[in-house]
Write a protein that holds these residues in place. Structure first.
Motif, PDB file in Angstrom:
ATOM      1  N   GLY A 107      63.516 102.233 -11.086  1.00  0.00           N
ATOM      2  CA  GLY A 107      62.900 102.000 -12.374  1.00  0.00           C
ATOM      3  C   GLY A 107      63.532 102.892 -13.414  1.00  0.00           C
ATOM      4  N   SER A 108      63.269 102.581 -14.670  1.00  0.00           N
ATOM      5  CA  SER A 108      63.742 103.434 -15.756  1.00  0.00           C
ATOM      6  C   SER A 108      62.782 103.305 -16.928  1.00  0.00           C
ATOM      7  CB  SER A 108      65.167 103.070 -16.171  1.00  0.00           C
ATOM      8  OG  SER A 108      65.211 101.744 -16.634  1.00  0.00           O
ATOM      9  N   CYS A 109      62.757 104.360 -17.721  1.00  0.00           N
ATOM     10  CA  CYS A 109      61.867 104.403 -18.876  1.00  0.00           C
ATOM     11  C   CYS A 109      62.659 104.930 -20.063  1.00  0.00           C
ATOM     12  CB  CYS A 109      60.691 105.335 -18.580  1.00  0.00           C
ATOM     13  SG  CYS A 109      59.579 105.557 -19.988  1.00  0.00           S
ATOM     14  N   THR A 110      62.434 104.315 -21.204  1.00  0.00           N
ATOM     15  CA  THR A 110      63.003 104.805 -22.449  1.00  0.00           C
ATOM     16  C   THR A 110      61.827 105.238 -23.323  1.00  0.00           C
ATOM     17  OG1 THR A 110      64.784 103.185 -22.232  1.00  0.00           O
ATOM     18  CG2 THR A 110      64.535 104.247 -24.391  1.00  0.00           C
ATOM     19  N   PRO A 111      61.487 106.537 -23.287  1.00  0.00           N
ATOM     20  CA  PRO A 111      60.319 107.008 -24.037  1.00  0.00           C
ATOM     21  C   PRO A 111      60.396 106.731 -25.532  1.00  0.00           C
ATOM     22  CG  PRO A 111      61.055 108.672 -22.472  1.00  0.00           C
ATOM     23  CD  PRO A 111      62.105 107.600 -22.488  1.00  0.00           C
ATOM     24  N   ALA A 112      61.580 106.774 -26.114  1.00  0.00           N
ATOM     25  CA  ALA A 112      61.710 106.558 -27.562  1.00  0.00           C
ATOM     26  C   ALA A 112      61.235 105.172 -27.979  1.00  0.00           C
ATOM     27  CB  ALA A 112      63.165 106.772 -27.991  1.00  0.00           C
ATOM     28  N   THR A 113      61.392 104.193 -27.102  1.00  0.00           N
ATOM     29  CA  THR A 113      60.971 102.832 -27.431  1.00  0.00           C
ATOM     30  C   THR A 113      59.765 102.376 -26.600  1.00  0.00           C
ATOM     31  OG1 THR A 113      62.541 101.905 -25.847  1.00  0.00           O
ATOM     32  CG2 THR A 113      63.293 102.140 -28.138  1.00  0.00           C
ATOM     33  N   SER A 114      59.271 103.254 -25.745  1.00  0.00           N
ATOM     34  CA  SER A 114      58.126 102.950 -24.860  1.00  0.00           C
ATOM     35  C   SER A 114      58.377 101.708 -24.015  1.00  0.00           C
ATOM     36  CB  SER A 114      56.843 102.783 -25.675  1.00  0.00           C
ATOM     37  OG  SER A 114      56.540 103.975 -26.343  1.00  0.00           O
ATOM     38  N   THR A 115      59.593 101.606 -23.474  1.00  0.00           N
ATOM     39  CA  THR A 115      59.924 100.471 -22.616  1.00  0.00           C
ATOM     40  C   THR A 115      60.181 100.955 -21.189  1.00  0.00           C
ATOM     41  OG1 THR A 115      62.272 100.609 -23.183  1.00  0.00           O
ATOM     42  CG2 THR A 115      60.922  99.088 -24.477  1.00  0.00           C
ATOM     43  N   ILE A 116      59.740 100.146 -20.243  1.00  0.00           N
ATOM     44  CA  ILE A 116      59.903 100.448 -18.826  1.00  0.00           C
ATOM     45  C   ILE A 116      60.524  99.237 -18.154  1.00  0.00           C
ATOM     46  CG2 ILE A 116      58.667 100.890 -16.651  1.00  0.00           C
ATOM     47  CD1 ILE A 116      56.559 102.414 -18.320  1.00  0.00           C
ATOM     48  N   ARG A 117      61.499  99.502 -17.298  1.00  0.00           N
ATOM     49  CA  ARG A 117      62.145  98.452 -16.510  1.00  0.00           C
ATOM     50  C   ARG A 117      62.025  98.828 -15.039  1.00  0.00           C
ATOM     51  NH1 ARG A 117      63.913 100.068 -20.705  1.00  0.00           N
ATOM     52  NH2 ARG A 117      65.196 101.683 -19.821  1.00  0.00           N
TER      53      ARG A 117
END
Length: 184
Positions: A107-117
């Protein structure tokens, strides 16, 4: 004419090519009774036929695999429940989705855009492992690194250690986890 060249990782079904005098320009392919049937114009050359077969077969097999694959759990519902139970519902996730392009991560998370894959490979694992991965990525919305504070957030999930062990055993858990210094 039947083709069975370029066998991929999984065994390909028999391929049947039908030359149709009713087709002027287009070709089509679909699965029929366990065979992959490719229809091409009757007038094309053998080289053009092979090119068409080689371009259509992977697409049809990919579609057939997608249709045959079991349904993946709904990430939005699971993440919302885990957010409520382990983070008091305070986290805001803008987008969460399954992806097919993560081969080394779960999994991965981009906190700046609040997106999770989340890697679709996790979809075939036990739900408690999926929930751990979701909690792990949700925790990144608060702590963008793997600090002691981050691992404390992840530890809110009661099966965290068990899930980490599972991922380590199958070779997916790449992070070192909390160190002795982090457990204060």
């Amino acid at each position: 004419m039947c083709y069975n060249s370029r066998v991929t990782k999984q065994e390909r079904p028999p391929i049947e090519v039908i030359r149709s005098p009713n087709r002027a320009k287009t070709a089509s392919a679909r699965m029929e009774n366990g065979r992959l049937v490719v229809r091409v114009p009757a007038h094309i050359s053998a080289e053009e036929e092979k090119r068409l077969v080689d371009s259509l077969v992977p697409r049809v097999l990919k579609q057939a695999n997608r249709q045959a694959a079991p349904r993946l759990p709904d990430l939005k519902i699971r993440a919302a429940d885990l957010n409520r139970r382990h983070f008091g519902g305070k986290l805001k996730v803008r987008e969460i989705k399954w992806v097919t392009n993560q081969q080394k991560r779960y999994g991965s998370c981009t906190p700046a855009t609040s997106t999770i894959r989340i890697s679709d490979r996790v979809g075939s694992m036990p739900l408690w492992v999926l929930d751990y991965v979701l909690v792990h990525e949700l925790a990144h919305l608060i702590e963008a690194n793997h600090s002691a504070a981050f691992w404390k957030l992840v530890a809110r999930y009661p099966l965290a250690e068990r899930a980490r062990g599972y991922l380590i055993a199958i070779g997916l858990e790449g992070e070192s986890g909390p160190s002795e210094d982090d457990t204060e």
